[in-house]
Scaffold this motif. Structure first.
Motif, PDB file in Angstrom:
ATOM      1  N   THR A  79      16.358   0.407  -1.095  1.00 25.81           N
ATOM      2  CA  THR A  79      17.173   0.513   0.116  1.00 25.81           C
ATOM      3  C   THR A  79      16.601  -0.328   1.260  1.00 25.81           C
ATOM      4  O   THR A  79      17.225  -0.412   2.314  1.00 25.81           O
ATOM      5  CB  THR A  79      17.302   1.974   0.570  1.00 25.81           C
ATOM      6  OG1 THR A  79      16.005   2.492   0.855  1.00 25.81           O
ATOM      7  CG2 THR A  79      17.984   2.826  -0.470  1.00 25.81           C
ATOM      8  N   SER A  80      15.449  -0.935   1.070  1.00 24.20           N
ATOM      9  CA  SER A  80      14.860  -1.746   2.140  1.00 24.20           C
ATOM     10  C   SER A  80      15.747  -2.934   2.507  1.00 24.20           C
ATOM     11  O   SER A  80      15.790  -3.333   3.671  1.00 24.20           O
ATOM     12  CB  SER A  80      13.470  -2.225   1.754  1.00 24.20           C
ATOM     13  OG  SER A  80      13.536  -3.090   0.636  1.00 24.20           O
TER      14      SER A  80
ATOM     15  N   VAL B 264       0.839  -1.204   0.000  1.00 23.20           N
ATOM     16  CA  VAL B 264       0.000   0.000   0.000  1.00 23.20           C
ATOM     17  C   VAL B 264       0.872   1.252   0.000  1.00 23.20           C
ATOM     18  O   VAL B 264       0.632   2.200  -0.763  1.00 23.20           O
ATOM     19  CB  VAL B 264      -0.967  -0.015   1.206  1.00 23.20           C
ATOM     20  CG1 VAL B 264      -1.616   1.337   1.412  1.00 23.20           C
ATOM     21  CG2 VAL B 264      -2.020  -1.087   1.018  1.00 23.20           C
ATOM     22  N   LEU B 265       1.892   1.287   0.854  1.00 24.48           N
ATOM     23  CA  LEU B 265       2.795   2.441   0.885  1.00 24.48           C
ATOM     24  C   LEU B 265       3.555   2.596  -0.423  1.00 24.48           C
ATOM     25  O   LEU B 265       3.788   3.716  -0.884  1.00 24.48           O
ATOM     26  CB  LEU B 265       3.770   2.319   2.063  1.00 24.48           C
ATOM     27  CG  LEU B 265       3.162   2.465   3.442  1.00 24.48           C
ATOM     28  CD1 LEU B 265       4.218   2.259   4.513  1.00 24.48           C
ATOM     29  CD2 LEU B 265       2.498   3.813   3.607  1.00 24.48           C
ATOM     30  N   PHE B 266       3.932   1.483  -1.037  1.00 24.57           N
ATOM     31  CA  PHE B 266       4.620   1.529  -2.330  1.00 24.57           C
ATOM     32  C   PHE B 266       3.718   2.152  -3.395  1.00 24.57           C
ATOM     33  O   PHE B 266       4.161   2.991  -4.188  1.00 24.57           O
ATOM     34  CB  PHE B 266       5.042   0.113  -2.742  1.00 24.57           C
ATOM     35  CG  PHE B 266       5.806   0.049  -4.025  1.00 24.57           C
ATOM     36  CD1 PHE B 266       7.136   0.408  -4.074  1.00 24.57           C
ATOM     37  CD2 PHE B 266       5.193  -0.382  -5.193  1.00 24.57           C
ATOM     38  CE1 PHE B 266       7.847   0.346  -5.258  1.00 24.57           C
ATOM     39  CE2 PHE B 266       5.888  -0.448  -6.375  1.00 24.57           C
ATOM     40  CZ  PHE B 266       7.225  -0.081  -6.407  1.00 24.57           C
TER      41      PHE B 266
ATOM     42  N   ALA C  57       3.449   5.857  -2.869  1.00 29.91           N
ATOM     43  CA  ALA C  57       4.684   6.515  -3.297  1.00 29.91           C
ATOM     44  C   ALA C  57       4.757   6.601  -4.816  1.00 29.91           C
ATOM     45  O   ALA C  57       5.225   7.603  -5.361  1.00 29.91           O
ATOM     46  CB  ALA C  57       5.897   5.765  -2.752  1.00 29.91           C
ATOM     47  N   LEU C  58       4.303   5.566  -5.507  1.00 28.03           N
ATOM     48  CA  LEU C  58       4.270   5.629  -6.971  1.00 28.03           C
ATOM     49  C   LEU C  58       3.436   6.806  -7.455  1.00 28.03           C
ATOM     50  O   LEU C  58       3.814   7.514  -8.390  1.00 28.03           O
ATOM     51  CB  LEU C  58       3.700   4.331  -7.554  1.00 28.03           C
ATOM     52  CG  LEU C  58       4.644   3.154  -7.690  1.00 28.03           C
ATOM     53  CD1 LEU C  58       3.876   1.928  -8.150  1.00 28.03           C
ATOM     54  CD2 LEU C  58       5.754   3.458  -8.647  1.00 28.03           C
ATOM     55  N   ARG C  59       2.314   7.008  -6.802  1.00 27.43           N
ATOM     56  CA  ARG C  59       1.425   8.081  -7.216  1.00 27.43           C
ATOM     57  C   ARG C  59       2.015   9.454  -6.879  1.00 27.43           C
ATOM     58  O   ARG C  59       1.874  10.398  -7.647  1.00 27.43           O
ATOM     59  CB  ARG C  59       0.079   7.924  -6.531  1.00 27.43           C
ATOM     60  CG  ARG C  59      -0.936   8.898  -7.043  1.00 27.43           C
ATOM     61  CD  ARG C  59      -2.329   8.691  -6.520  1.00 27.43           C
ATOM     62  NE  ARG C  59      -2.418   7.737  -5.436  1.00 27.43           N
ATOM     63  CZ  ARG C  59      -3.480   7.619  -4.668  1.00 27.43           C
ATOM     64  NH1 ARG C  59      -4.522   8.380  -4.871  1.00 27.43           N
ATOM     65  NH2 ARG C  59      -3.524   6.742  -3.709  1.00 27.43           N
ATOM     66  N   GLU C  60       2.676   9.569  -5.736  1.00 31.35           N
ATOM     67  CA  GLU C  60       3.150  10.873  -5.274  1.00 31.35           C
ATOM     68  C   GLU C  60       4.487  11.294  -5.875  1.00 31.35           C
ATOM     69  O   GLU C  60       4.641  12.442  -6.268  1.00 31.35           O
ATOM     70  CB  GLU C  60       3.268  10.878  -3.745  1.00 31.35           C
ATOM     71  CG  GLU C  60       1.939  10.797  -3.038  1.00 31.35           C
ATOM     72  CD  GLU C  60       1.069  11.999  -3.276  1.00 31.35           C
ATOM     73  OE1 GLU C  60       1.586  13.134  -3.295  1.00 31.35           O
ATOM     74  OE2 GLU C  60      -0.152  11.813  -3.462  1.00 31.35           O
TER      75      GLU C  60
ATOM     76  N   LYS D 281      11.882   7.380  -8.609  1.00 29.44           N
ATOM     77  CA  LYS D 281      12.258   7.679  -7.225  1.00 29.44           C
ATOM     78  C   LYS D 281      11.760   6.600  -6.270  1.00 29.44           C
ATOM     79  O   LYS D 281      12.465   6.213  -5.340  1.00 29.44           O
ATOM     80  CB  LYS D 281      11.721   9.040  -6.811  1.00 29.44           C
ATOM     81  CG  LYS D 281      12.447  10.190  -7.447  1.00 29.44           C
ATOM     82  CD  LYS D 281      11.894  11.503  -6.933  1.00 29.44           C
ATOM     83  CE  LYS D 281      12.579  12.674  -7.602  1.00 29.44           C
ATOM     84  NZ  LYS D 281      12.044  13.951  -7.122  1.00 29.44           N
ATOM     85  N   THR D 282      10.559   6.116  -6.507  1.00 27.19           N
ATOM     86  CA  THR D 282      10.013   5.066  -5.643  1.00 27.19           C
ATOM     87  C   THR D 282      10.861   3.808  -5.715  1.00 27.19           C
ATOM     88  O   THR D 282      11.166   3.198  -4.689  1.00 27.19           O
ATOM     89  CB  THR D 282       8.563   4.743  -6.033  1.00 27.19           C
ATOM     90  OG1 THR D 282       7.790   5.932  -5.929  1.00 27.19           O
ATOM     91  CG2 THR D 282       7.972   3.684  -5.144  1.00 27.19           C
TER      92      THR D 282
END
Length: 75
Positions: A37-38, A17-19, A22-25, A30-31
């Motif tokens: 880095t996870s 969900v967070l991914f 981030a794709l949208r924002e 960048k995402t």
């Protein structure tokens, strides 16, 4: 075992969900760079919590990864 599976399922779901947010924002490039880095953060937690090896080579490439994310954030 059921607790481990439940925590794992919610963690993976929350990560996806967070991914997607981030794709949208911030966009795909960048995402992808930040999400990659996870594995480094996982290695750092393994070092701190489990006592795994954290070699100089891992530290060097971790700094290199974070430098790349910093360069992407300058745009």
């Amino acid at each position: 075992l059921p607790y481990v599976l439940t925590v794992g399922a919610f963690s993976i779901g929350f990560s996806i969900v967070l991914f997607l947010f981030a794709l949208r924002e911030i966009g795909a490039m960048k995402t992808g760079a930040i999400f990659s880095t996870s594995s480094l953060i996982g290695a750092l937690f393994a070092f701190l919590i489990l006592g795994e090896n954290f070699t100089l080579l891992k530290a060097f490439f971790g700094i290199l990864m974070f430098f790349g994310v910093y360069l992407l954030s300058l745009e």
